[in-house]
Design a protein around this motif. Sequence first.
Motif, short mmCIF file in Angstrom:
data_model
loop_
_atom_site.label_atom_id
_atom_site.label_comp_id
_atom_site.label_asym_id
_atom_site.label_seq_id
_atom_site.Cartn_x
_atom_site.Cartn_y
_atom_site.Cartn_z
N ALA A 1 8.74 1.99 -16.27
CA ALA A 1 7.74 2.85 -16.88
C ALA A 1 8.01 4.31 -16.52
CB ALA A 1 6.35 2.46 -16.39
N THR A 2 7.43 5.20 -17.32
CA THR A 2 7.51 6.63 -17.04
C THR A 2 6.43 7.00 -16.05
OG1 THR A 2 8.37 7.10 -19.24
CG2 THR A 2 7.34 8.93 -18.06
N VAL A 3 6.83 7.65 -14.96
CA VAL A 3 5.88 8.06 -13.94
C VAL A 3 5.37 9.47 -14.23
CG1 VAL A 3 5.56 8.48 -11.46
CG2 VAL A 3 6.97 6.59 -12.23
N ARG A 4 6.29 10.40 -14.48
CA ARG A 4 5.94 11.77 -14.86
C ARG A 4 6.94 12.23 -15.90
NH1 ARG A 4 4.11 15.77 -10.60
NH2 ARG A 4 3.79 16.97 -12.48
N SER A 5 6.52 13.10 -16.80
CA SER A 5 7.44 13.62 -17.82
C SER A 5 7.15 15.08 -18.08
CB SER A 5 7.34 12.81 -19.10
OG SER A 5 6.05 12.92 -19.65
N SER B 1 -5.72 7.29 -10.57
CA SER B 1 -6.63 6.50 -9.74
C SER B 1 -5.88 5.30 -9.17
CB SER B 1 -7.81 6.01 -10.57
OG SER B 1 -7.37 5.04 -11.52
N LEU B 2 -6.50 4.64 -8.23
CA LEU B 2 -5.91 3.45 -7.62
C LEU B 2 -5.64 2.38 -8.67
CD1 LEU B 2 -5.15 1.94 -5.01
CD2 LEU B 2 -7.52 1.19 -4.87
N TRP B 3 -6.60 2.15 -9.55
CA TRP B 3 -6.46 1.12 -10.58
C TRP B 3 -5.32 1.47 -11.55
CZ3 TRP B 3 -7.91 0.85 -15.96
CH2 TRP B 3 -7.91 -0.45 -16.46
N ARG B 4 -5.26 2.73 -12.02
CA ARG B 4 -4.21 3.15 -12.95
C ARG B 4 -2.84 3.14 -12.27
NH1 ARG B 4 -5.88 2.99 -18.13
NH2 ARG B 4 -7.83 4.09 -18.39
N SER B 5 -2.79 3.49 -11.00
CA SER B 5 -1.52 3.44 -10.26
C SER B 5 -1.01 2.01 -10.17
CB SER B 5 -1.70 4.03 -8.86
OG SER B 5 -2.04 5.39 -8.93
N ARG B 6 -1.90 1.07 -9.92
CA ARG B 6 -1.53 -0.35 -9.87
C ARG B 6 -1.01 -0.80 -11.23
NH1 ARG B 6 0.13 -3.50 -6.33
NH2 ARG B 6 -1.59 -3.00 -4.96
N GLN B 7 -1.67 -0.37 -12.32
CA GLN B 7 -1.19 -0.71 -13.66
C GLN B 7 0.20 -0.17 -13.91
OE1 GLN B 7 -4.34 0.83 -16.24
NE2 GLN B 7 -4.67 -1.28 -16.93
N LEU B 8 0.45 1.06 -13.47
CA LEU B 8 1.77 1.65 -13.65
C LEU B 8 2.83 0.86 -12.89
CD1 LEU B 8 3.42 4.03 -14.81
CD2 LEU B 8 2.93 5.25 -12.71
N VAL C 1 2.77 6.34 -5.64
CA VAL C 1 2.51 6.55 -7.07
C VAL C 1 1.28 7.43 -7.26
CG1 VAL C 1 1.85 5.41 -9.23
CG2 VAL C 1 3.67 4.45 -7.82
N ARG C 2 0.24 7.17 -6.51
CA ARG C 2 -0.98 7.98 -6.60
C ARG C 2 -0.70 9.43 -6.25
NH1 ARG C 2 -6.19 5.99 -3.89
NH2 ARG C 2 -6.99 7.53 -5.34
N THR C 3 0.11 9.67 -5.22
CA THR C 3 0.44 11.03 -4.80
C THR C 3 1.22 11.77 -5.87
OG1 THR C 3 0.48 10.35 -2.48
CG2 THR C 3 1.63 12.39 -3.03
N VAL C 4 2.20 11.11 -6.45
CA VAL C 4 3.06 11.75 -7.45
C VAL C 4 2.34 11.97 -8.78
CG1 VAL C 4 5.13 11.36 -8.86
CG2 VAL C 4 5.21 10.98 -6.40
N THR C 5 1.50 11.03 -9.18
CA THR C 5 0.89 11.10 -10.51
C THR C 5 -0.52 11.67 -10.52
OG1 THR C 5 -0.02 8.87 -10.34
CG2 THR C 5 2.20 9.09 -11.29
N GLY C 6 -1.24 11.50 -9.42
CA GLY C 6 -2.65 11.90 -9.40
C GLY C 6 -3.55 10.89 -10.08
N PRO D 1 0.80 -1.23 0.00
CA PRO D 1 0.00 0.00 0.00
C PRO D 1 0.83 1.28 0.00
CG PRO D 1 -0.87 -1.55 1.60
CD PRO D 1 0.41 -2.12 1.10
N THR D 2 2.02 1.24 0.62
CA THR D 2 2.87 2.43 0.66
C THR D 2 3.33 2.81 -0.74
OG1 THR D 2 3.63 1.78 2.86
CG2 THR D 2 4.92 3.43 1.70
N ALA D 3 3.76 1.83 -1.52
CA ALA D 3 4.21 2.08 -2.89
C ALA D 3 3.06 2.59 -3.75
CB ALA D 3 4.81 0.82 -3.49
#
Length: 130
Positions: free
Chosen positions: A44-48, A31-38, A24-29, A18-20
């Motif tokens: 993968a690219t987190v932010r660019s 959703s939970l589902w998309r963060s899990r996919q990332l 990811v959710r905090t840095v990218t904004g 859950p911490t990871a």
Amino acid sequence: MEDPDFTVLLTGTSPHDPTALKAVRTVTGLSLWRSRQLLDSAPATVRSGIPFDIAARAAQHLRQAGLPTAIRCGWCQRTLPDGDTPVDPSPCTSLYWPTAHCPANSLTSCDCSFCAVHGPLPGHTAHPSP
């Protein structure tokens, strides 16, 4: 002079805790589902396309959650593997960014025309004149 953009990369497999996920959710904004996919698609690219200071804070936040991250310069494509390791010492290959001004290196002195006219950038010292 325009600053380069930077990319925050997830460089390896990550813990599925859950911490990871929250980092990811905090840095990218995302959703939970998309963060899990990332997280599942690493590397993968987190932010660019973000300034260096924002990229550094985002990477630090992800590292604190146990995620392997790196920051890549958009101009010279050099990568900072972590917050404590200096970038490859080779010169910046950007046509627009003097090597000493690139935030992706550890140089602290400069002899460019900008620094000669306006004084050194913060954190830099000018080379002494010959």
